[in-house]
Design a protein around this motif. Structure first.
Motif: not given
Length: 297
Positions: A213-221
């Motif tokens: 959707s064009g929003g900011k995202v972060r990935l945490t493992f």
């Protein structure tokens, strides 16, 4: 009359009596029918070689034999590809010889034949040795070269068509649904990329990326919990890594040091969760971590 008989004359033939006369130039009496052989048969005008000539009427002729070769034949029913062939074949021929005969009947090369008679027919043994009898059914399995080509050609053509379609298929980054996100350009706060290098996952979340959707995202493992946290401004989804079915990625055209990546959260591609601008050096580590292949020390 009795007077003529007494004077040495011959009596006229009576009823039922045949007058016998000698043929000119032949010695000895003339006999009618078969009678005892006169003494000195050869001397009586019979050629000497006649006594040595075999009696052909007594020569034995066996049923089912080849009149030319004198070899015994057996009648077979050869069945191949729903076709039946009535064959007379030499009983002392080998299985290899029979394969050659089948080749002449069907066009099926011996190397492509599987001949069955009470199991696989041995090539080195004769039909007599394996007890083939009249009326035996010989089953043949195999395909001719033309049959093989007829089957494989459409299959190969179909594979080539699929490959051609794949080649014609647009890269993911050109598809409309992704283009609308990528056209925003590379985020200013995206993590730097290192092209041509593979690195382990960083100890901090991967941030500065976009979602679909064009929003900011972060990935945490969260390795100790075996979870992937997908965080946005609104919320954070905590997904067990075992629930993620697959991970796919593709370089972004013109920015090959970054990838667009999808996590499959359900059974179909419709469940893909897309993330854009993933630094290329972490792509393999992300896949291996989520799919359980990466080892940490």
């Amino acid at each position: 009359t009795p007077a003529r008989q007494a004077a040495g004359g011959s009596a006229p033939p009576g009823p039922g009596r045949r007058l016998r006369t000698a043929k000119p130039g032949r010695a000895g009496p003339v006999t009618c029918g078969a009678g005892p052989e006169p003494h000195g048969g050869a001397a009586a005008g019979r050629p000497p070689e006649a006594e040595e000539r075999p009696d052909l009427s007594q020569a034995s002729v066996s049923n089912g034999s080849d009149s030319e070769s004198g070899k015994e034949l057996v009648e077979l029913k050869v069945i191949w590809n729903k076709n039946k062939y009535d064959v007379k074949f030499r009983l002392d021929s080998t299985g290899a010889d029979l394969k050659q005969k089948i080749h002449s009947l069907t066009g099926l090369p011996p190397a492509m034949q599987k001949v069955m008679f009470k199991g696989l027919l041995p090539e080195e043994k004769t039909l007599r040795e394996i007890k083939v009898t009249n009326g035996a059914k010989i089953m043949v399995v195999g395909s001719t070269i033309n049959d093989v080509l007829a089957v494989n050609t459409p299959k190969e053509a179909a594979q080539q068509e699929v490959k051609a379609e794949e080649n014609k298929k647009e890269p993911l980054c050109r598809q409309k649904q992704h283009r609308k996100v990528l056209d925003k350009g590379k985020p200013d706060d995206v993590m730097p990329s290192v092209k041509g290098v593979q690195e382990r996952l960083p100890t901090v979340p991967l941030s500065g990326m976009y979602n679909k959707s064009g929003g900011k995202v972060r990935l945490t493992f969260k390795l100790e919990q075996d979870q992937l946290w997908i965080g946005t401004k609104e919320r954070t989804e905590k997904l067990p890594m075992g629930s993620i079915k697959n991970v796919v990625s593709e370089p972004i055209e013109g920015h090959e040091d970054y990838h667009m990546m999808a996590f499959q959260l359900g059974p179909t591609e419709a469940s893909y969760y897309w993330v854009y601008w993933v630094p290329t050096q972490y792509v393999d580590a992300i896949k291996d971590t989520v799919l359980g292949k990466w080892q940490y020390f």
